[in-house]
Motif scaffolding. Sequence first.
Motif, PDB file in Angstrom:
ATOM      1  N   ALA A  46       0.850  -1.202   0.000  1.00 21.50           N
ATOM      2  CA  ALA A  46       0.000   0.000   0.000  1.00 21.50           C
ATOM      3  C   ALA A  46       0.874   1.236   0.000  1.00 21.50           C
ATOM      4  CB  ALA A  46      -0.911  -0.006   1.222  1.00 21.50           C
ATOM      5  N   GLY A  47       0.566   2.152  -0.882  1.00 19.25           N
ATOM      6  CA  GLY A  47       1.334   3.388  -0.949  1.00 19.25           C
ATOM      7  C   GLY A  47       2.547   3.302  -1.844  1.00 19.25           C
ATOM      8  N   VAL A  48       2.940   2.076  -2.211  1.00 20.39           N
ATOM      9  CA  VAL A  48       4.053   1.896  -3.144  1.00 20.39           C
ATOM     10  C   VAL A  48       3.513   1.403  -4.493  1.00 20.39           C
ATOM     11  CG1 VAL A  48       6.236   0.704  -3.599  1.00 20.39           C
ATOM     12  CG2 VAL A  48       5.645   1.374  -1.256  1.00 20.39           C
ATOM     13  N   HIS A  49       2.721   0.324  -4.440  1.00 25.23           N
ATOM     14  CA  HIS A  49       2.220  -0.300  -5.669  1.00 25.23           C
ATOM     15  C   HIS A  49       0.739  -0.077  -5.893  1.00 25.23           C
ATOM     16  CE1 HIS A  49       5.763  -2.639  -4.380  1.00 25.23           C
ATOM     17  NE2 HIS A  49       6.062  -2.632  -5.644  1.00 25.23           N
ATOM     18  N   PHE A  50       0.036   0.367  -4.906  1.00 29.57           N
ATOM     19  CA  PHE A  50      -1.379   0.674  -5.102  1.00 29.57           C
ATOM     20  C   PHE A  50      -1.802   1.795  -4.154  1.00 29.57           C
ATOM     21  CE2 PHE A  50      -1.303  -2.878  -2.057  1.00 29.57           C
ATOM     22  CZ  PHE A  50      -2.196  -2.485  -1.062  1.00 29.57           C
ATOM     23  N   LEU A  51      -2.860   2.506  -4.570  1.00 29.30           N
ATOM     24  CA  LEU A  51      -3.375   3.596  -3.744  1.00 29.30           C
ATOM     25  C   LEU A  51      -4.037   2.990  -2.508  1.00 29.30           C
ATOM     26  CD1 LEU A  51      -5.094   5.698  -6.580  1.00 29.30           C
ATOM     27  CD2 LEU A  51      -2.799   5.979  -5.608  1.00 29.30           C
ATOM     28  N   PRO A  52      -3.652   3.432  -1.324  1.00 31.63           N
ATOM     29  CA  PRO A  52      -4.203   2.817  -0.108  1.00 31.63           C
ATOM     30  C   PRO A  52      -5.729   2.907  -0.027  1.00 31.63           C
ATOM     31  CG  PRO A  52      -2.307   4.194   0.416  1.00 31.63           C
ATOM     32  CD  PRO A  52      -2.623   4.451  -1.024  1.00 31.63           C
ATOM     33  N   LEU A  87      -4.296  -8.900   7.110  1.00 30.10           N
ATOM     34  CA  LEU A  87      -5.627  -8.439   7.540  1.00 30.10           C
ATOM     35  C   LEU A  87      -5.634  -6.940   7.835  1.00 30.10           C
ATOM     36  CD1 LEU A  87      -6.112 -11.380  10.019  1.00 30.10           C
ATOM     37  CD2 LEU A  87      -7.589 -11.012   8.032  1.00 30.10           C
ATOM     38  N   ASN A  88      -6.591  -6.224   7.231  1.00 32.53           N
ATOM     39  CA  ASN A  88      -6.716  -4.798   7.527  1.00 32.53           C
ATOM     40  C   ASN A  88      -8.168  -4.379   7.744  1.00 32.53           C
ATOM     41  OD1 ASN A  88      -7.768  -4.848   4.959  1.00 32.53           O
ATOM     42  ND2 ASN A  88      -6.635  -3.064   4.230  1.00 32.53           N
ATOM     43  N   GLN A 123      -0.188  -2.160   4.350  1.00 29.24           N
ATOM     44  CA  GLN A 123      -0.613  -3.505   3.972  1.00 29.24           C
ATOM     45  C   GLN A 123       0.274  -4.045   2.839  1.00 29.24           C
ATOM     46  OE1 GLN A 123      -4.404  -4.161   1.963  1.00 29.24           O
ATOM     47  NE2 GLN A 123      -4.837  -5.899   3.284  1.00 29.24           N
ATOM     48  N   THR A 124       0.780  -5.234   3.053  1.00 27.69           N
ATOM     49  CA  THR A 124       1.653  -5.883   2.086  1.00 27.69           C
ATOM     50  C   THR A 124       0.994  -7.190   1.673  1.00 27.69           C
ATOM     51  OG1 THR A 124       3.616  -4.884   3.071  1.00 27.69           O
ATOM     52  CG2 THR A 124       3.970  -6.851   1.742  1.00 27.69           C
ATOM     53  N   LEU A 125       0.801  -7.362   0.372  1.00 24.71           N
ATOM     54  CA  LEU A 125       0.090  -8.525  -0.150  1.00 24.71           C
ATOM     55  C   LEU A 125       0.984  -9.242  -1.152  1.00 24.71           C
ATOM     56  CD1 LEU A 125      -3.248  -6.633  -0.863  1.00 24.71           C
ATOM     57  CD2 LEU A 125      -2.785  -8.156   1.069  1.00 24.71           C
ATOM     58  N   GLY A 126       0.873 -10.549  -1.169  1.00 21.26           N
ATOM     59  CA  GLY A 126       1.682 -11.316  -2.118  1.00 21.26           C
ATOM     60  C   GLY A 126       0.847 -12.386  -2.777  1.00 21.26           C
ATOM     61  N   LEU A 127       1.286 -12.766  -3.946  1.00 25.89           N
ATOM     62  CA  LEU A 127       0.631 -13.879  -4.628  1.00 25.89           C
ATOM     63  C   LEU A 127       1.692 -14.685  -5.366  1.00 25.89           C
ATOM     64  CD1 LEU A 127      -2.619 -14.479  -5.172  1.00 25.89           C
ATOM     65  CD2 LEU A 127      -1.844 -14.236  -7.532  1.00 25.89           C
TER      66      LEU A 127
END
Lengths: 294, 294
Positions: A46-52, A87-88, A123-127
Amino acid sequence: MSAELDFIAALRALAGDPAARGLRDDCAVLPFGGQTLVLTHDTIVAGVHFLPDMDPADIAWRLVATNISDLAAKGAAPVGVLLAYQLNGAEARFLEGLRAALAEYGAPLLGGDTVGMPDGAAQTLGLTAIGRATHTPVPGRDGAALGDILYITGPVGGAMIGLEALRGGDNGAASAAYRRPQAQLAAGIALAPHVGAMMDVSDGVLLDAARMATASRVTIAIDSAAVPIAAPEPRRAEALRWGDDYHLLFTAAPDVVLPVHAHAIGRVIAAGKAPILLDGAPLSLGDDLGFAHG
Amino acid sequence: MSAELDFIAALRALAGDPAARGLRDDCAVLPFGGQTLVLTHDTIVAGVHFLPDMDPADIAWRLVATNISDLAAKGAAPVGVLLAYQLNGAEARFLEGLRAALAEYGAPLLGGDTVGMPDGAAQTLGLTAIGRATHTPVPGRDGAALGDILYITGPVGGAMIGLEALRGGDNGAASAAYRRPQAQLAAGIALAPHVGAMMDVSDGVLLDAARMATASRVTIAIDSAAVPIAAPEPRRAEALRWGDDYHLLFTAAPDVVLPVHAHAIGRVIAAGKAPILLDGAPLSLGDDLGFAHG
């Protein structure tokens, strides 16, 4: 960027297995049993790769589509995904987008991990996307050969316009190119037997073409007017440098009859002093070619 | 915990593929190319899963070892890993630990992603481990059968003592059980053909045994005095509830001659009102069984 480049250089020393492709390709590619496994993992912050404040359904879609796009660039069919979720409190909308994207690409959820997030964290998400190669050898970035034509499967600049619309409050069609990018899975599978090099355009067509040229030890001459854009004509130069469109960039020999429609935008020539010639002008990786994010 | 449990329940609806094992096992297990692929992904977050001021070399080791431990629980041999790394400036030490752990387990780095971290964020790290099953059917948590003996490959409580030592300033042998857990890879491969159920003990032997019992629809009777502990005797009850030790917990029929040394600590009985009987006292998942972190 320097810390990242230093770190990646050090990681390469740990990635000597040929399946790692020197960490220079979109995916790891390895024989497994009698078939070929294609693996990729992207992390978004969040804030790096997508708008929070984006709709979490769109965040989920982008997380899936961008990873499936890496499989598409290898001509791989999805086997499934592993999700790393933090989780957020916005899980309901995230699940909506996840469900839609997994259904779109026929990729079942196979596992992953769900973790908590400390207060104030991003928030950091991975796939991890797992695919099965439909054609071997599996195309890489390094297969562009002298005399090949450079093609792209669709326009660039759409995500740029879509992001502007999203920032302006649109959550419909005007921002869809940014919110809901389409992985070119069918095209990638159809093209894999016919291409020299192939990759997806995630960081801008010029930057990604420069990476392809570098990996292939050639120069690629691009005719800027031939690149299809999904933006007003005065913004062509920006569109060529903007990412997030996820069309496939590939080379093929001039006599190849392509199985899908694509736009010829350049040609592969002998390695010169720069990886790219844009309308005859040399451009290097240090120049303003596109969006290199962490 | 409720948000996490609700989310995981919703994810299960997206994980209908048998390879996902209902998201109730340590790994996804799927046929691929005539062999069986075993996949797992764990995410760890600073301040949630590791002390933020730990030596990054130990963080890297733990990230690798805990994922390889999931492969060990399936009797799988590592094929490689994908790393999801978030830059925080401590890359040099992280690389030291990563190199050591990958060498220890013979797992090459195959790919992954390196991303930036916004100011104030909590470093979030992920690892996908890819393995090849050495025996099919691949053991799950659900294979405990009536009459089976419950075994563990080594003591619990060592990580508890090690963490206390680390917090007290030790960075040597006294804290090693916490800093450098050992995945029981060789034992898992040796045991896979012989076990009913198998899993690694990550969250405490009682909690993990309760999960095994629930998945297998049985009750497991545990003799607390029989559980080997790596802690002073007065702390036995705590040691049974502390995680991070990563020994293998498994069941086998009484007539099975085990290929590796293991400690018999209980037996599988018909499902009663609780998944666990500890020295005859029923204990359920809602009770104080162990460490359930996000």
